[in-house]
Design an enzyme around this catalytic site. Structure first.
Site, PDB file in Angstrom:
ATOM      1  CG  ASP A  39      -8.380  -4.898  -2.507  1.00 42.79           C
ATOM      2  OD1 ASP A  39      -9.751  -4.049  -2.253  1.00 42.79           O
ATOM      3  OD2 ASP A  39      -7.702  -3.375  -2.810  1.00 42.79           O
ATOM      4  CG  HIS A  70      -2.042   0.824   0.953  1.00 41.85           C
ATOM      5  ND1 HIS A  70      -1.804   2.342   1.354  1.00 41.85           N
ATOM      6  CD2 HIS A  70      -3.626   1.093   0.778  1.00 41.85           C
ATOM      7  CE1 HIS A  70      -2.948   2.938   1.359  1.00 41.85           C
ATOM      8  NE2 HIS A  70      -4.082   1.715   0.634  1.00 41.85           N
TER       9      HIS A  70
HETATM   10  N1  ACO Z   1       3.796  -7.931  -4.573  1.00 42.67           N
HETATM   11  C1  ACO Z   1       5.546  -7.427  -5.055  1.00 42.67           C
HETATM   12  N2  ACO Z   1       5.620  -6.497  -4.421  1.00 42.67           N
HETATM   13  C2  ACO Z   1       5.639  -5.860  -4.913  1.00 42.67           C
HETATM   14  C3  ACO Z   1       3.957  -5.511  -3.982  1.00 42.67           C
HETATM   15  C4  ACO Z   1       3.836  -6.545  -4.123  1.00 42.67           C
HETATM   16  N3  ACO Z   1       2.517  -6.553  -4.229  1.00 42.67           N
HETATM   17  N4  ACO Z   1       4.147  -4.393  -4.273  1.00 42.67           N
HETATM   18  C5  ACO Z   1       4.485  -3.306  -3.454  1.00 42.67           C
HETATM   19  N5  ACO Z   1       5.747  -4.098  -4.582  1.00 42.67           N
HETATM   20  C6  ACO Z   1       7.608  -3.552  -4.047  1.00 42.67           C
HETATM   21  C7  ACO Z   1       8.066  -2.645  -5.507  1.00 42.67           C
HETATM   22  O1  ACO Z   1       8.211  -3.657  -6.616  1.00 42.67           O
HETATM   23  C8  ACO Z   1       8.431  -1.723  -5.322  1.00 42.67           C
HETATM   24  O2  ACO Z   1      10.502  -2.734  -4.788  1.00 42.67           O
HETATM   25  P1  ACO Z   1      11.968  -2.309  -5.610  1.00 42.67           P
HETATM   26  O3  ACO Z   1      11.607  -0.825  -4.409  1.00 42.67           O
HETATM   27  O4  ACO Z   1      12.465  -3.336  -4.855  1.00 42.67           O
HETATM   28  O5  ACO Z   1      11.606  -1.513  -6.773  1.00 42.67           O
HETATM   29  C9  ACO Z   1       8.582  -1.943  -3.488  1.00 42.67           C
HETATM   30  O6  ACO Z   1       7.653  -3.332  -3.204  1.00 42.67           O
HETATM   31  C10 ACO Z   1       7.670  -0.583  -3.692  1.00 42.67           C
HETATM   32  O7  ACO Z   1       7.002  -0.833  -4.153  1.00 42.67           O
HETATM   33  P2  ACO Z   1       6.660   0.514  -4.806  1.00 42.67           P
HETATM   34  O8  ACO Z   1       5.108   0.004  -6.067  1.00 42.67           O
HETATM   35  O9  ACO Z   1       7.312   2.162  -4.957  1.00 42.67           O
HETATM   36  O10 ACO Z   1       4.672   0.797  -4.007  1.00 42.67           O
HETATM   37  P3  ACO Z   1       3.535   2.586  -4.888  1.00 42.67           P
HETATM   38  O11 ACO Z   1       2.790   2.876  -3.217  1.00 42.67           O
HETATM   39  O12 ACO Z   1       3.850   2.794  -5.747  1.00 42.67           O
HETATM   40  O13 ACO Z   1       2.728   1.292  -4.903  1.00 42.67           O
HETATM   41  C11 ACO Z   1       0.372   0.013  -4.367  1.00 42.67           C
HETATM   42  C12 ACO Z   1       1.505  -0.140  -3.879  1.00 42.67           C
HETATM   43  C13 ACO Z   1       0.174   0.220  -5.629  1.00 42.67           C
HETATM   44  C14 ACO Z   1      -0.496  -0.718  -4.190  1.00 42.67           C
HETATM   45  C15 ACO Z   1       1.222  -1.950  -4.659  1.00 42.67           C
HETATM   46  O14 ACO Z   1       0.921  -2.185  -3.064  1.00 42.67           O
HETATM   47  C16 ACO Z   1       0.606  -3.225  -5.735  1.00 42.67           C
HETATM   48  O15 ACO Z   1       0.436  -2.622  -7.502  1.00 42.67           O
HETATM   49  N6  ACO Z   1       0.320  -3.676  -5.067  1.00 42.67           N
HETATM   50  C17 ACO Z   1      -0.783  -4.813  -5.457  1.00 42.67           C
HETATM   51  C18 ACO Z   1      -1.686  -4.426  -5.969  1.00 42.67           C
HETATM   52  C19 ACO Z   1      -2.854  -3.612  -4.539  1.00 42.67           C
HETATM   53  O16 ACO Z   1      -3.382  -4.809  -3.926  1.00 42.67           O
HETATM   54  N7  ACO Z   1      -3.428  -2.914  -4.708  1.00 42.67           N
HETATM   55  C20 ACO Z   1      -4.697  -2.463  -3.665  1.00 42.67           C
HETATM   56  C21 ACO Z   1      -4.158  -1.180  -2.725  1.00 42.67           C
HETATM   57  S1  ACO Z   1      -5.212  -1.016  -1.624  1.00 42.67           S
HETATM   58  C22 ACO Z   1      -6.918  -0.399  -2.115  1.00 42.67           C
HETATM   59  O17 ACO Z   1      -7.293  -0.020  -3.622  1.00 42.67           O
HETATM   60  C23 ACO Z   1      -7.653  -0.494  -1.493  1.00 42.67           C
END
Ligand code: ACO
Length: 436
Positions: free
Chosen positions: A371, A313
């Site tokens: 979720d 998140h």
């Molecule tokens: N699985 C694997 N790796 C992940 C995940 C995940 N679900 N989420 C983040 N990471 C990793 C990224 O690859 C990144 O790694 P790095 O530093 O080695 O490059 C690090 O964790 C940070 O992630 P970001 O993508 O920079 O975080 P951001 O804040 O931009 O994204 C997000 C947040 C979009 C929610 C992301 O965690 C994601 O895509 N999760 C899966 C989708 C999801 O469950 N979304 C629901 C959000 S809650 C809602 O809307 C109700």
């Protein structure tokens, strides 16, 4: 906004004069540096794609402490709201700033339930869609179309129009979502029944048929109500910011909410519950728990493009408090329906266990978000996977409206107009065709 007792000083290494910037303090949470005069005084913009360090507005509605894993609606912890209030109390709270007393509660419940029907013409509008259309495509259209049906509540600058639009949207969303569902499965639409609760009414409109009476199961009713409460608002997330930006042009409330629905659809936002359940079903189909290790290796491999959906998140760097409440509801629903041994639930538990202990997730502070469990609950209730995001939109409608109304009432509100760092070609002349 309250000025903090200190200021920020911005200095430059090229000898340009430094600049003092005011700092404002909220009631809780980080202070903000006011950069509104920055361009005027320095000719420079700030650069913050994705709004990682930017507060786009002031707001008194919802507060999240991502490190603590805390979520407050108007100051009340989500855990207390979810156990002591129902969804319509929550709507009243978000819209009006405090919980209703008994009289206000009764009046508000009655008001919402008296607006649940939609204009009969809506059925003909719906008929223009293919039966296999994604419900979010249908909902984006239906909600945008409301502005064509309710001309007396389209002036965003008129408080009475905004009030009526808010009541209509909250009241009609369950009717529209269930109509989108019924259209897809080819069953007759069920008209709302106002003696039922908000969640009970929705269950009946979804799963009832004119052939027999529908008896609402109180465990499922409460579970759905909790899903609605947990999704009601979440401060300045992507869809809420979309609603604010869209509404900032003065467009009508229905159009602004339709923009929010469109934004919510994406898999990085509201579409994650659908994506999460699809992910669980894919792992299950490819061998179930035995394949979890292999799947986790793919998730950790940056080149695979695979993410553990329902994890991570932008704000929570701790357990999402809504995920905890959802897990509790998940246990209740599965036990009520005799599905404790549901393979997808077991798979989800296994994935969660591995992820919470794995260095990749621990280092990046990736925890389950709401979720992760809401999809399993909805599936158990009988809601089809492609309608999950529609349920989220239904629940979030009140948050979008509360935020939109707050923005319109804010004397500092202006049309949202971000600037850019231009990296394209400087001015050049169009060459003749043979020289291109
Ligand atoms: N699985 C694997 N790796 C992940 C995940 C995940 N679900 N989420 C983040 N990471 C990793 C990224 O690859 C990144 O790694 P790095 O530093 O080695 O490059 C690090 O964790 C940070 O992630 P970001 O993508 O920079 O975080 P951001 O804040 O931009 O994204 C997000 C947040 C979009 C929610 C992301 O965690 C994601 O895509 N999760 C899966 C989708 C999801 O469950 N979304 C629901 C959000 S809650 C809602 O809307 C109700």
């Amino acid at each position: 906004m309250k000025l903090a007792d200190h200021k920020a000083t911005l200095s430059f290494s090229n000898g340009a004069p430094s600049m003092e910037l005011p700092v404002y303090a909220g009631t809780i949470g980080p202070d903000v540096i006011d950069i509104r005069k920055l361009y005027g005084q320095t000719g420079m913009f700030t650069y913050d794609p994705g709004f990682l360090s930017t507060a786009s507005c002031q707001s008194a509605i919802t507060y999240i402490d991502g490190d603590k894993g805390e979520l407050l609606y108007r100051g009340y912890p989500i855990e207390q709201i979810a156990t002591q209030c129902d969804y319509l109390d929550t709507c009243y709270l978000l819209l009006n700033g405090d919980l209703p007393n008994e009289g206000e509660r009764n009046d508000f419940h009655k008001l919402i339930l008296n607006h649940t029907m939609v204009n009969e013409q809506m059925q003909f509008f719906l008929r223009g869609f293919r039966r296999d259309a994604h419900p979010m495509a249908v909902l984006t259209g239906l909600i945008g179309a409301l502005s064509a049906f309710y001309h007396d509540s389209t002036d965003i600058n008129n408080p009475e129009h905004r009030r009526i639009a808010a009541i209509r949207l909250i009241a009609k969303m369950p009717t529209l979502v269930s109509m989108a569902y019924k259209y897809g499965v080819g069953q007759p639409y069920m008209y709302p029944r106002n003696e039922l609760s908000y969640a009970g009414n929705f269950l009946r409109m979804m799963f009832g048929t004119p052939c027999e009476d529908y008896v609402v199961n109180p465990v499922l009713e409460r579970a759905l109500d909790r899903i609605f409460i947990l999704h009601a608002d979440h401060e300045q997330n992507a869809s809420t910011s979309t609603v604010r930006l869209c509404g900032s042009s003065g467009t009508n409330p229905f159009a602004a909410i339709a923009a929010g629905v469109a934004c919510l659809w994406g898999p990085a936002h509201g579409g994650a519950n659908e994506a999460c359940l699809n992910m669980l079903e894919d792992i299950q189909a490819s061998g179930g728990i035995a394949k979890v290790g292999e799947f986790m290796n793919q998730v950790k491999d940056k080149n695979s493009g695979v993410k553990l959906m329902g994890f991570g998140h932008r704000v929570y760097k701790n357990y999402d408090p809504r995920a905890k409440m959802m897990q509790e509801t998940c246990n209740e629903v599965l036990s009520e329906l005799g599905l404790e041994n549901d393979p997808l639930f077991k798979l989800a538990k296994e994935l969660e266990k591995i992820a919470l202990e794995d260095d990749y997730f621990v280092q990046r502070k990736l925890y389950p978000n709401v979720d992760f469990y809401s999809g399993i609950v909805q599936r158990a209730i009988g809601i089809p996977v492609n309608l999950f995001t529609g349920i989220f939109a239904l629940a979030r409608t009140v948050g979008w409206i509360a935020q939109l109304n707050e923005m319109i009432g804010d004397p500092e509100y202006k049309i949202g107009r971000p600037r850019q760092l231009f990296t394209g070609s400087p001015r050049r002349d169009v060459p003749t065709l043979i020289k291109r």
